[in-house]
Scaffold this motif. Structure first.
Motif, short mmCIF file in Angstrom:
data_model
loop_
_atom_site.label_atom_id
_atom_site.label_comp_id
_atom_site.label_asym_id
_atom_site.label_seq_id
_atom_site.Cartn_x
_atom_site.Cartn_y
_atom_site.Cartn_z
N LEU A 223 0.83 -1.19 0.00
CA LEU A 223 0.00 0.00 0.00
C LEU A 223 0.87 1.25 0.00
O LEU A 223 2.03 1.21 0.45
CB LEU A 223 -0.90 0.02 1.25
CG LEU A 223 -1.99 -1.05 1.33
CD1 LEU A 223 -2.57 -1.10 2.73
CD2 LEU A 223 -3.08 -0.78 0.30
N PRO A 224 0.34 2.38 -0.47
CA PRO A 224 1.06 3.65 -0.30
C PRO A 224 1.19 3.98 1.18
O PRO A 224 0.48 3.43 2.02
CB PRO A 224 0.16 4.66 -1.03
CG PRO A 224 -0.72 3.85 -1.90
CD PRO A 224 -0.93 2.54 -1.21
N LYS A 225 2.10 4.86 1.49
CA LYS A 225 2.21 5.30 2.88
C LYS A 225 0.88 5.88 3.33
O LYS A 225 0.13 6.44 2.53
CB LYS A 225 3.34 6.31 3.01
CG LYS A 225 4.71 5.71 2.72
CD LYS A 225 5.81 6.74 2.83
CE LYS A 225 7.17 6.11 2.54
NZ LYS A 225 8.29 7.10 2.60
N MET A 277 -2.30 3.94 -7.83
CA MET A 277 -1.09 3.86 -7.01
C MET A 277 0.19 3.97 -7.83
O MET A 277 1.29 3.83 -7.29
CB MET A 277 -1.09 2.56 -6.20
CG MET A 277 -2.27 2.41 -5.26
SD MET A 277 -2.23 0.84 -4.34
CE MET A 277 -3.88 0.79 -3.64
N GLN A 278 0.06 4.22 -9.14
CA GLN A 278 1.23 4.36 -9.99
C GLN A 278 2.15 5.48 -9.48
O GLN A 278 1.70 6.58 -9.17
CB GLN A 278 0.83 4.69 -11.43
CG GLN A 278 0.00 3.62 -12.12
CD GLN A 278 -0.42 4.06 -13.51
OE1 GLN A 278 0.41 4.26 -14.38
NE2 GLN A 278 -1.72 4.21 -13.71
N MET A 280 3.58 5.91 -6.73
CA MET A 280 3.61 6.13 -5.29
C MET A 280 4.58 5.16 -4.62
O MET A 280 4.71 4.01 -5.05
CB MET A 280 2.21 5.92 -4.68
CG MET A 280 1.15 6.88 -5.17
SD MET A 280 -0.45 6.53 -4.37
CE MET A 280 -1.52 7.72 -5.19
N ASP A 281 5.26 5.59 -3.59
CA ASP A 281 6.06 4.68 -2.79
C ASP A 281 5.13 3.68 -2.12
O ASP A 281 4.07 4.06 -1.59
CB ASP A 281 6.85 5.44 -1.72
CG ASP A 281 7.97 6.29 -2.31
OD1 ASP A 281 8.42 5.96 -3.43
OD2 ASP A 281 8.37 7.27 -1.68
N LEU A 282 5.51 2.41 -2.15
CA LEU A 282 4.68 1.36 -1.57
C LEU A 282 5.41 0.72 -0.40
O LEU A 282 6.63 0.53 -0.44
CB LEU A 282 4.35 0.29 -2.62
CG LEU A 282 3.55 0.75 -3.84
CD1 LEU A 282 3.41 -0.38 -4.84
CD2 LEU A 282 2.18 1.28 -3.42
N VAL A 283 4.65 0.39 0.62
CA VAL A 283 5.21 -0.28 1.80
C VAL A 283 4.42 -1.55 2.05
O VAL A 283 3.23 -1.65 1.72
CB VAL A 283 5.17 0.63 3.05
CG1 VAL A 283 6.10 1.80 2.88
CG2 VAL A 283 3.75 1.11 3.33
N ALA A 284 5.09 -2.55 2.61
CA ALA A 284 4.43 -3.81 2.97
C ALA A 284 3.84 -3.65 4.36
O ALA A 284 4.56 -3.63 5.36
CB ALA A 284 5.42 -4.96 2.92
N VAL A 285 2.53 -3.53 4.43
CA VAL A 285 1.84 -3.32 5.70
C VAL A 285 1.41 -4.67 6.26
O VAL A 285 0.61 -5.39 5.63
CB VAL A 285 0.61 -2.41 5.52
CG1 VAL A 285 -0.07 -2.17 6.86
CG2 VAL A 285 1.01 -1.09 4.88
N ASP A 286 1.96 -5.05 7.41
CA ASP A 286 1.58 -6.32 8.03
C ASP A 286 0.10 -6.31 8.37
O ASP A 286 -0.42 -5.32 8.91
CB ASP A 286 2.40 -6.56 9.29
CG ASP A 286 3.87 -6.87 8.99
OD1 ASP A 286 4.16 -7.22 7.83
OD2 ASP A 286 4.71 -6.73 9.90
#
Length: 290
Positions: A223-225, A277-278, A280-286
């Motif tokens: 997901l994005p931040k 979301m193109q 955008m920085d993406l993070v792995a959200v647990d």
């Protein structure tokens, strides 16, 4: 209709009767049963039983009659009730008879996957191949350390437009639609058994989150931040038909605080499409608490 093949239900009924006859030798069956009526009507048409059988309350079923039914089906080039088609492909069915049973057996997409390669392969046609359509059985899962499942096909094909790091150790697959999701479901089951991390990348809406939570298959969702997602999310993106998923989401008690913060956006009736979301920085959200 003359020589109409028996339905899948009638075929299954005959297999059950034959299993019973292995111990009994013969049995009386009630003619009012729907499957029995279909079988008996077919047998009358083929002159295998007396013409008044359907007028009786019960008729005798024995092994010789079942043998005659199977032999007649083969003579008519129909599928024998003794052939269980549940694990056969359409091509294998065609070898057995001229009767097409599309509702039985494996579909053409059974256990097939669409995977994306981190490095395209040369094909000899002045183009490179980055996508493979293959059977799950052909894939050596030990070669990969993590799994990324992508929800939307357009995003899967153009994943390079998203901040997703692609490496040979990461298996990237398309989740599949209603007619092509069997393979990815089988893959996720095998992957879960291997106890290796799996990530979901899709729409951030109630349906997308419902998929990410199902069966605890995925450890994280890309997901994005959070501040970016909250700014970009829109009420126009959340379909009314997905509102029914929100009460169950609110009842979840095993979600991480971070993921709950993301879900708060959904409870505010705002969502974000994967396509948006193109760049955008993406993070792995647990997703789940340890």
């Amino acid at each position: 209709m003359l020589n109409q093949p028996l339905s899948a239900r009638a075929q299954a009924w005959l297999r059950k009767q034959e299993a019973d006859l292995k111990a009994l030798g013969s049995k009386r069956i009630k003619t009012k049963q729907q499957a029995a009526q279909e079988v008996l009507s077919w047998c009358q048409e083929q002159d295998l039983i007396a013409a008044n059988s359907l007028q009786l309350v019960e008729v005798k079923l024995d092994k010789p009659l079942l043998n005659r039914i199977a032999e007649t089906q083969q003579e008519l080039e129909q599928t024998s009730f003794r052939e269980d088609l549940s694990n056969k492909t359409r091509l294998e069915q065609a070898v057995l008879s001229n009767q097409e049973q599309k509702r039985l057996g494996h579909t053409p997409r059974h256990n097939r996957l669409l995977i994306r390669l981190a490095q395209p392969l040369p094909t000899g046609f002045n183009v490179s191949a980055q996508f493979l359509d293959l059977r799950l059985e052909e894939l050596d899962l030990s070669k990969f350390t993590r799994l990324l499942v992508v929800e939307n096909l357009d995003c899967f094909y153009e994943l390079e437009k998203f901040a997703v790091t692609e490496t040979p150790e990461q298996l990237v697959v398309y989740r599949g639609d209603k007619t092509s999701s069997q393979g990815s479901k089988a893959l996720r089951k095998a992957w879960l058994a291997a106890n290796k991390p799996a990530y979901y990348f899709g729409d951030f809406d109630p349906a997308g989150v419902k998929i990410a939570l199902a069966g605890k298959t995925y450890q994280s969702m890309l997901l994005p931040k959070l501040d970016v997602l909250q700014k970009m999310a829109s009420a126009a993106i959340l379909p009314n038909e997905q509102l029914k998923y929100l009460p169950n989401l609110a009842k979840q008690t095993n979600l991480t605080p971070e993921f709950q913060n993301y879900c708060q956006t959904l409870h505010e009736l705002k969502a974000l499409r994967q396509q948006a979301m193109q760049g955008m920085d993406l993070v792995a959200v647990d997703i789940f608490k340890p």
